[in-house]
Design a protein around this motif. Structure first.
Motif, PDB file in Angstrom:
ATOM      1  N   GLU A  92       0.842  -1.190   0.000  1.00  0.00           N
ATOM      2  CA  GLU A  92       0.000   0.000   0.000  1.00  0.00           C
ATOM      3  C   GLU A  92       0.881   1.246   0.000  1.00  0.00           C
ATOM      4  N   VAL A  93       0.543   2.203  -0.827  1.00  0.00           N
ATOM      5  CA  VAL A  93       1.329   3.433  -0.954  1.00  0.00           C
ATOM      6  C   VAL A  93       0.449   4.605  -0.566  1.00  0.00           C
ATOM      7  N   GLU A  94       0.985   5.477   0.322  1.00  0.00           N
ATOM      8  CA  GLU A  94       0.237   6.659   0.737  1.00  0.00           C
ATOM      9  C   GLU A  94       0.162   7.668  -0.397  1.00  0.00           C
ATOM     10  N   GLU A  95      -0.898   8.467  -0.370  1.00  0.00           N
ATOM     11  CA  GLU A  95      -1.053   9.496  -1.393  1.00  0.00           C
ATOM     12  C   GLU A  95       0.051  10.537  -1.264  1.00  0.00           C
ATOM     13  N   ASP A  96       0.433  11.084  -2.377  1.00  0.00           N
ATOM     14  CA  ASP A  96       1.526  12.054  -2.411  1.00  0.00           C
ATOM     15  C   ASP A  96       1.006  13.441  -2.062  1.00  0.00           C
ATOM     16  N   GLY A  97       0.857  13.691  -0.763  1.00  0.00           N
ATOM     17  CA  GLY A  97       0.374  14.999  -0.342  1.00  0.00           C
ATOM     18  C   GLY A  97       1.363  16.097  -0.637  1.00  0.00           C
ATOM     19  N   GLU A  98       2.650  15.755  -0.617  1.00  0.00           N
ATOM     20  CA  GLU A  98       3.678  16.762  -0.877  1.00  0.00           C
ATOM     21  C   GLU A  98       3.586  17.283  -2.299  1.00  0.00           C
ATOM     22  N   ALA A  99       3.358  16.384  -3.248  1.00  0.00           N
ATOM     23  CA  ALA A  99       3.265  16.814  -4.645  1.00  0.00           C
ATOM     24  C   ALA A  99       2.043  17.683  -4.865  1.00  0.00           C
ATOM     25  N   ASP A 100       0.914  17.323  -4.187  1.00  0.00           N
ATOM     26  CA  ASP A 100      -0.278  18.153  -4.322  1.00  0.00           C
ATOM     27  C   ASP A 100      -0.052  19.532  -3.722  1.00  0.00           C
ATOM     28  N   ALA A 101       0.653  19.564  -2.576  1.00  0.00           N
ATOM     29  CA  ALA A 101       0.913  20.853  -1.936  1.00  0.00           C
ATOM     30  C   ALA A 101       1.834  21.716  -2.775  1.00  0.00           C
ATOM     31  N   ALA A 102       2.663  21.098  -3.606  1.00  0.00           N
ATOM     32  CA  ALA A 102       3.600  21.874  -4.419  1.00  0.00           C
ATOM     33  C   ALA A 102       2.889  22.777  -5.402  1.00  0.00           C
ATOM     34  N   SER A 103       1.640  22.441  -5.734  1.00  0.00           N
ATOM     35  CA  SER A 103       0.902  23.254  -6.697  1.00  0.00           C
ATOM     36  C   SER A 103       0.108  24.362  -6.020  1.00  0.00           C
ATOM     37  N   ARG A 104       0.185  24.449  -4.668  1.00  0.00           N
ATOM     38  CA  ARG A 104      -0.555  25.471  -3.944  1.00  0.00           C
ATOM     39  C   ARG A 104       0.396  26.259  -3.049  1.00  0.00           C
ATOM     40  N   PRO A 105       0.115  27.534  -2.847  1.00  0.00           N
ATOM     41  CA  PRO A 105       0.961  28.325  -1.945  1.00  0.00           C
ATOM     42  C   PRO A 105       0.581  28.074  -0.491  1.00  0.00           C
ATOM     43  N   ASP A 106       1.495  28.355   0.417  1.00  0.00           N
ATOM     44  CA  ASP A 106       1.235  28.260   1.841  1.00  0.00           C
ATOM     45  C   ASP A 106       0.921  29.617   2.440  1.00  0.00           C
ATOM     46  N   VAL A 107       0.708  30.622   1.597  1.00  0.00           N
ATOM     47  CA  VAL A 107       0.333  31.961   2.048  1.00  0.00           C
ATOM     48  C   VAL A 107      -0.863  32.415   1.221  1.00  0.00           C
ATOM     49  N   PRO A 108      -1.639  33.387   1.712  1.00  0.00           N
ATOM     50  CA  PRO A 108      -2.780  33.891   0.931  1.00  0.00           C
ATOM     51  C   PRO A 108      -2.325  34.529  -0.378  1.00  0.00           C
ATOM     52  N   VAL A 109      -3.010  34.198  -1.452  1.00  0.00           N
ATOM     53  CA  VAL A 109      -2.785  34.813  -2.762  1.00  0.00           C
ATOM     54  C   VAL A 109      -4.094  35.473  -3.163  1.00  0.00           C
ATOM     55  N   VAL A 110      -4.122  36.808  -3.194  1.00  0.00           N
ATOM     56  CA  VAL A 110      -5.362  37.531  -3.454  1.00  0.00           C
ATOM     57  C   VAL A 110      -5.230  38.341  -4.727  1.00  0.00           C
ATOM     58  N   ARG A 111      -6.353  38.489  -5.400  1.00  0.00           N
ATOM     59  CA  ARG A 111      -6.396  39.371  -6.573  1.00  0.00           C
ATOM     60  C   ARG A 111      -7.212  40.596  -6.203  1.00  0.00           C
ATOM     61  N   LEU A 112      -6.610  41.768  -6.347  1.00  0.00           N
ATOM     62  CA  LEU A 112      -7.306  43.006  -6.045  1.00  0.00           C
ATOM     63  C   LEU A 112      -8.497  43.194  -6.971  1.00  0.00           C
ATOM     64  N   MET A 113      -9.527  43.827  -6.463  1.00  0.00           N
ATOM     65  CA  MET A 113     -10.680  44.204  -7.264  1.00  0.00           C
ATOM     66  C   MET A 113     -10.635  45.706  -7.511  1.00  0.00           C
ATOM     67  N   TYR A 114     -11.169  46.121  -8.649  1.00  0.00           N
ATOM     68  CA  TYR A 114     -11.166  47.541  -8.963  1.00  0.00           C
ATOM     69  C   TYR A 114     -11.937  48.312  -7.888  1.00  0.00           C
ATOM     70  N   GLY A 115     -11.306  49.366  -7.356  1.00  0.00           N
ATOM     71  CA  GLY A 115     -11.936  50.183  -6.334  1.00  0.00           C
ATOM     72  C   GLY A 115     -11.795  49.638  -4.925  1.00  0.00           C
ATOM     73  N   GLU A 116     -11.137  48.490  -4.767  1.00  0.00           N
ATOM     74  CA  GLU A 116     -11.036  47.896  -3.437  1.00  0.00           C
ATOM     75  C   GLU A 116     -10.239  48.777  -2.488  1.00  0.00           C
ATOM     76  N   VAL A 117      -9.132  49.351  -2.973  1.00  0.00           N
ATOM     77  CA  VAL A 117      -8.310  50.202  -2.112  1.00  0.00           C
ATOM     78  C   VAL A 117      -9.089  51.440  -1.696  1.00  0.00           C
ATOM     79  N   ALA A 118      -9.836  52.038  -2.635  1.00  0.00           N
ATOM     80  CA  ALA A 118     -10.582  53.261  -2.323  1.00  0.00           C
ATOM     81  C   ALA A 118     -11.690  52.995  -1.315  1.00  0.00           C
ATOM     82  N   GLU A 119     -12.268  51.797  -1.357  1.00  0.00           N
ATOM     83  CA  GLU A 119     -13.374  51.465  -0.472  1.00  0.00           C
ATOM     84  C   GLU A 119     -12.918  50.881   0.859  1.00  0.00           C
TER      85      GLU A 119
END
Length: 435
Positions: free
Chosen positions: A262-289
């Motif tokens: 039995e082989v465990e799932e490769d959680g490390e490889a899956d995590a490699a495709s995701r960041p460990d910090v928040p990645v946000v996309r600004l919306m127009y007018g977000e800073v002003a509001e």
């Protein structure tokens, strides 16, 4: 006023005048209106023994020793292969410029159209190696009759990649089929960003690119035995320690599958495709509001760690009036919403501007500029963190796990959040980069 007088007066007001050239005595030059023109300036004249040429013709593609040969002699050089292949290959291009077709050249020399193309392209690849200062002692490896087929396979790579691939081909004594596999793997490697295990391999290493291609083939294999064979081939060429460790890990799992374990799932490889910090996309007018905003100093990725440390720090804040004092002058600033994690360390926060988001150590949806907000107050590397480090004068983002494997204990700053630019009809957080 009579109608005729009105017409004459109106016509006089709309007369156009032209310059009339007068001679020394005041009389017009020329006999009629058509002769009243500005004098014509003749083109510059060349010395009597030279022809005037308004442009310089392109340099001849022929080597010096072939320029004095007539057409019959040039065809004889090609027909009898007189010299090394890269010496007579320019004759094919010269004949094409003179109106010869591939079929007519083949009829006169016996060189097929396919071989003509191979010779011409290979000679161009060889010239690019010379421009990159390829070692002179290695060039004779491609002087044999099989050299054109080897160099021809490198045609789709850039000059630097051709240099590295040519050295790899010599080191491993590759045949044309092997060079083709190598070139395709190097060309394809950047496009595979985000694939499982991709970040463990190095783009600038031909061996790693080839090993990753075989690593991918092992994962696509239906039979476990075939996967093991591909991984063994990957281990034969892999160059960096991180890539070797990733292939060996995959080999261990493949062997367990072959043994029925039995082989465990490769959680490390899956995590490699995701960041460990928040990645946000600004919306127009977000800073002003935003209820609160932060003004943070910005450094470019090319400025290096010294500029990152030198960027100003906040010394005093007047919340009521929104005044901020810093310890030194600065020219580039970024205004971002007052996110909690950033506001807590605002005095040490700094923004790193990356020209291409694909340089981040995880999957990026598209090529775009991004801002990396980092905390200069936390520099000790831990495995579950994301950090900014200086690599040869350029600021890059790396996972703490990778830095720990490399023995790096201190970074320039710890990443708090990654900010992507606004985009029409897009979610603020990418589904591909965030759970």
């Amino acid at each position: 006023m009579s109608r005729r007088g009105h017409v004459e007066e109106h016509g006089a007001n709309n007369l156009t005048t032209s310059a009339i050239l007068l001679g020394p005595d005041g009389s017009p030059i020329g006999g009629g209106p058509r002769d009243r023109k500005l004098p014509f300036t003749p083109p510059p004249t060349a010395p009597p023994d030279q022809l005037y040429q308004p442009f310089h013709p392109p340099p001849s593609p022929l080597p010096d020793k072939f320029r004095t040969l007539d057409l019959t002699q040039r065809l004889a050089v090609l027909r009898d292969r007189l010299g090394l292949w890269y010496e007579y290959a320019p004759l094919i291009s010269a004949l094409s410029r003179e109106g010869f077709t591939p079929s007519s050249i083949e009829e006169a020399t016996g060189i097929s159209g396919v071989e003509q193309n191979c010779l011409v392209v290979a000679s161009q690849v060889r010239d690019s190696l010379l421009s990159e200062d390829f070692p002179d002692e290695l060039l004779p490896y491609f002087d044999s009759y099989g050299g054109p087929e080897l160099l021809y396979e490198l045609r789709f790579l850039n000059a630097r990649q051709r240099f590295d691939a040519a050295r790899h081909a010599i080191d491993y004594r590759l045949e044309p089929k092997g060079v083709r596999e190598l070139a395709r793997s190097m060309k394809d490697f950047p496009r595979r960003r985000g694939d499982d295990g991709w970040e463990a391999f190095t783009r600038d290493s031909p061996g790693d690119c080839l090993a990753f291609a075989r690593f991918r083939q092992s994962r696509e294999a239906i039979d476990v035995e075939d996967a093991v064979v591909e991984l063994e081939r990957a281990l034969q060429v892999v160059e960096t320690d991180a890539a070797r460790a990733r292939v060996e890990l995959e080999m261990e799992r493949a062997k367990k599958k072959a043994a029925g374990e039995e082989v465990e799932e490769d959680g490390e490889a899956d995590a490699a495709s995701r960041p460990d910090v928040p990645v946000v996309r600004l919306m127009y007018g977000e800073v002003a509001e935003a209820t609160t905003v932060l003004l943070l100093p910005v450094v470019r990725e090319t400025d290096g760690a010294e500029a990152l440390a030198f960027a100003p720090r906040r010394t005093k804040t007047d919340v009521d009036l929104g005044l901020v004092e810093v310890d030194k002058g600065w020219t580039r600033w970024a205004v971002v919403p007052g996110w909690g994690p950033v506001a807590e360390v605002a005095s040490e926060a700094v923004v790193i501007e990356l020209a291409d988001g694909r340089t981040l150590p995880w999957r990026s949806a598209e090529e775009e500029r991004v801002l990396v907000v980092a905390n200069r107050g936390r520099r000790v590397v831990v495995e579950d963190g994301i950090y900014v480090v200086d690599k040869e004068g350029r600021l890059v983002v790396e996972r703490g796990r990778k830095l720990a494997e490399q023995g790096v204990g201190e970074a320039a700053a710890e990443v708090l959040i990654v900010v992507r630019p606004p985009k029409e009809d897009d979610d603020m957080i990418s589904d591909e980069e965030w759970d």
